[in-house]
Write a protein that holds these residues in place. Structure first.
Motif, PDB file in Angstrom:
ATOM      1  N   GLY A 601       0.879  -1.190   0.038  1.00 49.84           N
ATOM      2  CA  GLY A 601       0.051  -0.002   0.125  1.00 49.84           C
ATOM      3  C   GLY A 601       0.901   1.224   0.034  1.00 49.84           C
ATOM      4  O   GLY A 601       1.995   1.307   0.511  1.00 49.84           O
ATOM      5  N   LEU A 602       0.410   2.343  -0.475  1.00 44.78           N
ATOM      6  CA  LEU A 602       0.959   3.747  -0.321  1.00 44.78           C
ATOM      7  C   LEU A 602      -0.356   4.546   0.216  1.00 44.78           C
ATOM      8  O   LEU A 602      -1.253   4.839  -0.627  1.00 44.78           O
ATOM      9  N   ASN A 603      -0.248   4.997   1.448  1.00 43.98           N
ATOM     10  CA  ASN A 603      -1.472   5.692   1.783  1.00 43.98           C
ATOM     11  C   ASN A 603      -1.316   7.166   2.369  1.00 43.98           C
ATOM     12  O   ASN A 603      -0.231   7.150   3.020  1.00 43.98           O
ATOM     13  N   LYS A 604      -2.399   7.810   2.156  1.00 46.10           N
ATOM     14  CA  LYS A 604      -2.158   9.172   2.423  1.00 46.10           C
ATOM     15  C   LYS A 604      -3.390   9.592   3.134  1.00 46.10           C
ATOM     16  O   LYS A 604      -4.748   9.505   2.529  1.00 46.10           O
ATOM     17  N   VAL A 605      -3.550  10.266   4.073  1.00 45.77           N
ATOM     18  CA  VAL A 605      -4.832  10.704   4.742  1.00 45.77           C
ATOM     19  C   VAL A 605      -4.548  12.099   5.438  1.00 45.77           C
ATOM     20  O   VAL A 605      -5.261  12.381   6.311  1.00 45.77           O
ATOM     21  N   SER A 606      -4.116  12.959   4.342  1.00 44.03           N
ATOM     22  CA  SER A 606      -3.808  14.364   4.716  1.00 44.03           C
ATOM     23  C   SER A 606      -4.909  15.281   4.618  1.00 44.03           C
ATOM     24  O   SER A 606      -4.873  16.479   4.751  1.00 44.03           O
ATOM     25  N   GLY A 607      -6.108  14.815   3.974  1.00 48.28           N
ATOM     26  CA  GLY A 607      -7.264  15.604   3.515  1.00 48.28           C
ATOM     27  C   GLY A 607      -6.773  16.341   1.922  1.00 48.28           C
ATOM     28  O   GLY A 607      -7.576  17.037   1.428  1.00 48.28           O
ATOM     29  N   GLN A 608      -5.569  15.926   1.599  1.00 45.96           N
ATOM     30  CA  GLN A 608      -5.077  16.576   0.496  1.00 45.96           C
ATOM     31  C   GLN A 608      -5.006  15.570  -0.681  1.00 45.96           C
ATOM     32  O   GLN A 608      -4.641  14.473  -0.237  1.00 45.96           O
ATOM     33  N   PRO A 609      -5.120  15.585  -2.043  1.00 48.66           N
ATOM     34  CA  PRO A 609      -4.976  14.701  -2.983  1.00 48.66           C
ATOM     35  C   PRO A 609      -3.349  14.232  -3.123  1.00 48.66           C
ATOM     36  O   PRO A 609      -2.453  15.106  -2.657  1.00 48.66           O
ATOM     37  N   PHE A 610      -2.881  13.006  -3.616  1.00 44.45           N
ATOM     38  CA  PHE A 610      -1.675  12.810  -3.857  1.00 44.45           C
ATOM     39  C   PHE A 610      -1.026  13.776  -4.854  1.00 44.45           C
ATOM     40  O   PHE A 610      -1.565  14.195  -5.835  1.00 44.45           O
ATOM     41  N   LYS A 611       0.239  13.761  -4.511  1.00 41.66           N
ATOM     42  CA  LYS A 611       1.068  14.584  -5.429  1.00 41.66           C
ATOM     43  C   LYS A 611       1.670  13.458  -6.497  1.00 41.66           C
ATOM     44  O   LYS A 611       2.179  12.226  -6.158  1.00 41.66           O
ATOM     45  N   ILE A 612       2.154  13.991  -7.477  1.00 46.70           N
ATOM     46  CA  ILE A 612       2.952  13.023  -8.661  1.00 46.70           C
ATOM     47  C   ILE A 612       3.831  12.479  -7.959  1.00 46.70           C
ATOM     48  O   ILE A 612       4.119  11.290  -8.136  1.00 46.70           O
ATOM     49  N   PHE A 613       4.710  13.355  -7.525  1.00 44.60           N
ATOM     50  CA  PHE A 613       6.273  12.970  -6.910  1.00 44.60           C
ATOM     51  C   PHE A 613       6.019  11.905  -5.784  1.00 44.60           C
ATOM     52  O   PHE A 613       6.774  11.027  -5.706  1.00 44.60           O
ATOM     53  N   GLU A 614       5.005  12.030  -5.011  1.00 42.70           N
ATOM     54  CA  GLU A 614       4.766  10.923  -3.981  1.00 42.70           C
ATOM     55  C   GLU A 614       4.814   9.582  -4.484  1.00 42.70           C
ATOM     56  O   GLU A 614       5.112   8.585  -4.212  1.00 42.70           O
ATOM     57  N   ILE A 615       3.817   9.508  -5.552  1.00 46.49           N
ATOM     58  CA  ILE A 615       3.799   8.348  -6.365  1.00 46.49           C
ATOM     59  C   ILE A 615       4.880   7.729  -7.035  1.00 46.49           C
ATOM     60  O   ILE A 615       5.212   6.772  -6.911  1.00 46.49           O
ATOM     61  N   GLU A 616       5.589   8.523  -7.621  1.00 47.78           N
ATOM     62  CA  GLU A 616       7.047   8.404  -8.335  1.00 47.78           C
ATOM     63  C   GLU A 616       7.773   7.926  -7.402  1.00 47.78           C
ATOM     64  O   GLU A 616       8.411   6.774  -7.682  1.00 47.78           O
ATOM     65  N   THR A 617       7.954   8.232  -6.301  1.00 47.22           N
ATOM     66  CA  THR A 617       8.664   8.024  -5.209  1.00 47.22           C
ATOM     67  C   THR A 617       8.710   6.469  -4.786  1.00 47.22           C
ATOM     68  O   THR A 617       9.468   5.713  -4.920  1.00 47.22           O
ATOM     69  N   ALA A 618       7.390   6.193  -4.495  1.00 45.62           N
ATOM     70  CA  ALA A 618       6.859   4.949  -4.085  1.00 45.62           C
ATOM     71  C   ALA A 618       7.031   3.875  -5.197  1.00 45.62           C
ATOM     72  O   ALA A 618       7.579   2.697  -4.872  1.00 45.62           O
ATOM     73  N   ILE A 619       7.015   4.316  -6.417  1.00 43.04           N
ATOM     74  CA  ILE A 619       7.158   3.388  -7.676  1.00 43.04           C
ATOM     75  C   ILE A 619       8.694   2.971  -7.696  1.00 43.04           C
ATOM     76  O   ILE A 619       9.112   1.777  -7.670  1.00 43.04           O
ATOM     77  N   ARG A 620       9.335   4.070  -7.439  1.00 42.54           N
ATOM     78  CA  ARG A 620      10.896   3.696  -7.630  1.00 42.54           C
ATOM     79  C   ARG A 620      11.240   2.727  -6.438  1.00 42.54           C
ATOM     80  O   ARG A 620      12.166   1.899  -6.717  1.00 42.54           O
ATOM     81  N   ALA A 621      10.798   3.245  -5.282  1.00 36.18           N
ATOM     82  CA  ALA A 621      11.264   2.220  -4.155  1.00 36.18           C
ATOM     83  C   ALA A 621      10.739   0.858  -4.317  1.00 36.18           C
ATOM     84  O   ALA A 621      11.513  -0.182  -4.068  1.00 36.18           O
ATOM     85  N   GLN A 622       9.710   0.838  -4.875  1.00 36.43           N
ATOM     86  CA  GLN A 622       9.419  -0.853  -5.205  1.00 36.43           C
ATOM     87  C   GLN A 622      10.106  -1.366  -6.376  1.00 36.43           C
ATOM     88  O   GLN A 622      10.510  -2.778  -6.171  1.00 36.43           O
ATOM     89  N   LEU A 623      10.611  -0.467  -7.287  1.00 37.02           N
ATOM     90  CA  LEU A 623      11.469  -1.189  -8.324  1.00 37.02           C
ATOM     91  C   LEU A 623      12.784  -1.516  -7.810  1.00 37.02           C
ATOM     92  O   LEU A 623      13.512  -2.295  -8.458  1.00 37.02           O
ATOM     93  N   GLU A 624      13.200  -0.843  -6.934  1.00 35.64           N
ATOM     94  CA  GLU A 624      14.411  -1.015  -6.422  1.00 35.64           C
ATOM     95  C   GLU A 624      14.465  -2.109  -5.351  1.00 35.64           C
ATOM     96  O   GLU A 624      15.871  -2.217  -4.869  1.00 35.64           O
TER      97      GLU A 624
END
Lengths: 625, 342
Positions: A601-624
């Motif tokens: 999971g990549l989970n965010k509950v700040s009341g704000q939508p995801f930022k693109i870089f947050e998802i990019e960072t998580a993808i990179r971490a998964q691939l590494e």
């Protein structure tokens, strides 16, 4: 000495504008400053300039919070460009702060070396104190990492509109238009749509219209003539590569409203919309209330329960019953949803999700009602759950929900959220004539009629509405005989009915298009699986990283229940699965339990939508890994 | 040539289903069911156009025994479901059947609003002052001191008066009857049915198992004449075995009193004439309680006014006349649009 006097007058030399691919601008001020109007005007003008765009209105729950306070700050963010946009943007390139509180609240959104346009006239000691600034940030060097434009917008607005004899308060209400005029110059936008809009909005008060237009033009003229910085001469943004056709901007709430009207027409039913006001779902009630000429009846019920119950009554009597709410209201509707499930009546339930639990954060977005939608009722009570991915997608979702509800005689929940409900994007306006009409046929033949005798293919029961001679029958919440509908406490019958209710909903998966990827191949190292309003951020992140050669695909679900038939096999083609959600992990539970897939999971509950870089960072971490 | 024979007039039997009635033997509900099955043929009701809607409780089983359309919904919510039915099809003839717990406890809010909105339907509240289906707990109409499984020391709550509540909510038709009054009950049903708007009928209904005889101090044959007053519009408010008792306004006060005709100089001229359209009188009649006053039976208040559905219909006509038309493609193109050339 007024600050703007230190700015040099333009020497008359023409400087070329700087070309940008895209930009993110955030307007912020008091909730009474007209920030949302300002933002929507900028959106309109930007759309008409041929840019792609996405917006994010971010406002407080308080209607008129005390002026100058941080919790009273209202903001509107827009991302626009010559490229494909799809999200309201990560960090901002420019923040327009109409007071110190706005600067305080929004500064974290600004990228380093981004622009701050600050109304120095509002940076009074009193306002600084209310925003909890110990010193004036415009003067203490704390903003040295940014590019600061200090403009006394208040004073220049008063000066611009003095000929209109407005009170000081009235005159200052034009300062959002001054700021808008200035930003229009900055990004080379056309003022005319806003001038037309002001003339229309203040048709009964031409003096106020003229004052606002004067302020708008003054802000623009200031940009043209003042040498605000030796290296900033305004920006220009090329046209996006957009498919030809007729466009408009649309918010999720508007698209959902029109989708309901179109969907009802396609199944040849009258729409009865029953709702109780709740943020952020209320706009749908407002919009539909103005569409009575489309045979739409709206009913503001006394509470959430009455809203769904009257919608059920309407469906029972042969209309299309629709109810709409947000999480807390949906919770109150739970028992009645069970009634619609067991009496097998079509019903549309819209949940504009917001941050929870309980009252939570009414104007802030979240995706935390997936469990509630899929599981949140007593008994084994399956229904259909669909999720809209973007403002314009709400139109198609509403049409599909209505088709499924009437074809299968079942309640359908539509999940949307505060973000896509309020956010706007350009929309290639469809031709409703191109959608397939599936008119409802009520049962009228008494021969062999049994209220719960199912259609062999769809497993739907016949829809026999009161007023039809010879089909008089009784239905209710007690368990019913599998054919006659009479009360039955027979144990085998209950097993049969429970199985039939589940089989009917599961069978709908056969009626759905197979799940595909939105980006990338259908096998590979990593699938990012999303649902709902995270679509834009996931899509842009996956697209960008695929551009870098990373092996990642994007799968976006619109059918939350039943899940697409091929989803299990599709997921099994990937080594890893990442599920970004604006909750603590709800879709992921469903995927893990249905497919035994070891999703992360990549989970965010700040009341704000995801930022693109947050998802990019998580993808990179998964691939590494 | 086909000879069209006019359908025979329906009979009470035509309105009965083949379902076994499952109320306790001796329950007051049987009598109400019978009265309803007798009423419908008389008012020209058709089976297909009649809908019974109920919530939860003993009374709520009523629809299963009527050979019309019927919807047994959830606890307290029948007025809301019925409102939706009328919104979708105002031509249906809708009867809501409810009990004191269903209507005044869990569903109190919906009852308030369906009456206030004046939705054109009939609401029959079977009041037995007890929760029957859950085995005998006190209800919102139970009198203070009622001993029940949940109030072993006696209820400490003030009961709500169903009729006073209805009047307070703005009901334009409020009436009362008793389950055993087999000639009166159909007449009240007919009046309720005739009335355009929300008609509210409270029926004192005896629960033989959990609250037997709770109304007998005024409904029992030997006391009824002296402890009930049968209201008739335009007739003096006289009651009593000898028809010598009457209601008048207490001199110098804004309240009623019971007087005896022929005593203390009181003549029939002093007795109030019942006026169904008088809201102030209705309030006082609805609040009359034993033993000071007789219990008012019959139509307490009736003042027709436009129904909710009529209002919706009027707006619909207006919108179709003045609105921008009903072309959906045009709707999608209202406001600012722009064209990207191909």
């Amino acid at each position: 000495m007024p600050r703007q006097e230190t700015l040099k007058k333009n020497s008359g030399q023409v400087h070329p504008r700087q070309e940008l691919g895209s930009a993110v601008v955030r307007f912020a001020g008091d909730s009474g400053d007209g920030i949302q109007f300002t933002g929507s005007q900028f959106t309109q003008s930007t759309a008409m300039s041929g840019n792609d765009l996405a917006t994010f209105p971010d406002f407080p729950a308080e209607i008129r919070a005390p002026a100058g306070t941080i919790f009273g700050v209202s903001a509107f963010q827009i991302n626009f460009g010559a490229d494909v946009i799809k999200t309201s943007g990560d960090d901002c390139d420019m923040i327009v702060a109409l007071n110190p509180a706005a600067l305080k609240a929004e500064l974290p959104e600004l990228k380093k070396s981004g622009f701050i346009v600050a109304d120095t006239g509002a940076f009074t000691e009193r306002n600084l104190h209310k925003a909890h600034f110990k010193a004036n940030p415009l003067e203490d060097g704390s903003l040295s990492a940014y590019r600061l434009f200090e403009l006394d917008i208040s004073e220049m607005t008063l000066e611009a509109v003095k000929e209109f004899d407005l009170s000081k308060k009235g005159a200052l209400r034009c300062k959002n238009m001054w700021a808008l005029g200035f930003v229009y110059w900055m990004y080379d936008r056309n003022r005319q749509p806003t001038i037309d809009w002001l003339n229309q909005k203040f048709a009964n008060n031409p003096n106020v219209a003229a004052a606002n237009i004067k302020a708008l033009n003054a802000g623009h003229a200031f940009g043209e003539t003042a040498e605000i910085s030796h290296d900033v001469h305004g920006f220009s943004i090329g046209q996006a590569d957009i498919a030809p056709g007729e466009y408009r901007t649309v918010t999720g709430a508007e698209a959902l409203t029109w989708g309901l009207v179109a969907g009802a027409k396609l199944v040849d039913l009258k729409l009865t919309f029953c709702s109780y006001p709740i943020t952020p779902a209320t706009s749908i009630l407002h919009y539909l209330s103005n569409l009575m000429e489309f045979d739409v009846v709206t009913f503001q019920a006394e509470d959430e329960i009455a809203a769904i119950c009257s919608a059920i009554g309407a469906s029972y009597a042969g209309a299309l019953g629709v109810t709409s709410s947000s999480g807390p209201g949906i919770a109150l509707k739970g028992e009645a949803m069970g009634l619609a499930i067991t009496t097998e009546l079509p019903l549309i339930i819209i949940n504009s999700q917001r941050a929870g639990p309980s009252t939570g954060m009414p104007t802030k977005t979240e995706q935390s009602d997936l469990y509630q939608a899929v599981f949140g009722r007593n008994g084994d009570s399956p229904l259909v759950v669909l999720a809209a991915r973007s403002p314009s997608d709400c139109f198609d979702i509403a049409i599909e929900a209505i088709r499924l509800a009437t074809k299968y005689m079942t309640p359908v929940i539509i999940l949307t959220d505060a973000y896509i409900g309020n956010a706007a994007e350009p929309w290639l306006i469809p031709d409703v004539g191109e959608y397939q009409a599936t008119p409802v046929k009520f049962r009228t033949d008494p021969e062999g009629f049994k209220p719960f005798l199912r259609d062999e293919k769809t497993l739907a029961r016949p829809w026999a509405v009161p007023g039809t001679p010879g089909l008089e029958h009784r239905i209710g919440g007690l368990e019913k005989n599998a054919e006659t509908g009479h009360i039955s406490y027979d144990s085998e019958n209950h097993q049969r009915m429970t199985d039939a209710r589940a089989a009917k909903i599961n069978g709908i998966a056969d009626d759905l298009q197979p799940q595909t990827t939105d980006e990338g191949p259908e096998t590979g190292k990593l699938a990012v699986v999303g649902w709902g309003s995270t679509y834009g951020a996931i899509n842009r992140a996956v697209n960008a990283l695929r551009g870098e050669g990373l092996e990642v695909s994007h799968i976006h679900l619109r059918h939350i229940w039943p899940l697409p038939k091929n989803l299990g096999s599709l997921l099994s083609g990937f080594e890893n699965v990442l599920v970004p959600e604006m909750n603590t992990g709800q879709l992921i539970t469903l995927l893990r339990s249905e497919y035994l897939v070891d999703a992360q999971g990549l989970n965010k509950v700040s009341g704000q939508p995801f930022k693109i870089f947050e998802i990019e960072t998580a993808i990179r971490a998964q691939l590494e890994k | 040539m086909n000879v069209v024979t006019p359908p025979d007039k329906l009979t009470p039997k035509d309105f009965a289903t083949d379902q076994e009635v499952r109320w306790c033997p001796g329950c007051g509900d049987y009598a109400i069911l019978k009265a309803m099955q007798r009423t419908l043929p008389d008012i020209g009701a058709t089976k297909e156009n009649t809908v019974f809607v109920s919530g939860i409780g003993c009374a709520a089983r009523f629809p299963y025994y009527m050979a019309t359309y019927g919807f047994h919904t959830i606890h307290g919510r029948a007025p809301a479901v019925a409102t939706g039915i009328k919104l979708a099809n105002p031509d249906l003839d809708v009867w809501v059947v409810t009990g004191d717990g269903d209507a005044l406890s869990i569903g109190g809010n919906h009852l308030l609003h369906v009456l206030r909105r004046n939705v054109n339907l009939q609401i029959l509240l079977f009041n037995n002052e007890i929760y029957g289906l859950t085995k005998g707990q006190y209800s919102p109409t139970s009198r203070a001191g009622t001993r029940s499984p949940s109030t072993p020391w006696g209820s400490i709550e003030t009961p709500v008066s169903a009729t006073a509540f209805a009047l307070g909510a703005g009901a334009r038709f409020v009436a009362r009857s008793v389950d055993t009054m087999q000639s009166h009950l159909p007449e009240v049903f007919k009046r309720a049915h005739e009335h355009i708007g929300a008609s509210f009928v409270e029926i004192f209904q005896n629960c033989i198992v959990y609250n037997d005889g709770v109304f007998s101090q005024f409904t029992a044959r030997d006391v009824a004449d002296d402890s009930e007053i049968l209201l008739e519009h335009g007739k003096p408010l006289i009651f009593g075995k000898e028809r010598t008792l009457g209601l008048r306004v207490k001199p110098g006060l804004f309240e009623l009193e019971v007087v005896t005709i022929g005593k203390d100089g009181v003549t029939e001229k002093d007795i109030l004439i019942h006026d169904e359209t008088n809201r102030g009188l209705a309030d006082m009649l609805a609040r009359m309680e034993q033993p000071t006053f007789p219990v008012a039976i019959g139509v307490i208040y009736c003042l027709p006014s436009p129904s909710y559905e009529d209002g919706v219909k009027a707006h619909m006509i207006e919108a179709k006349k003045l609105g921008a038309g009903n072309d959906i493609n045009a709707l999608l193109r209202r406001g600012h649009t722009w064209t990207i050339p191909g």
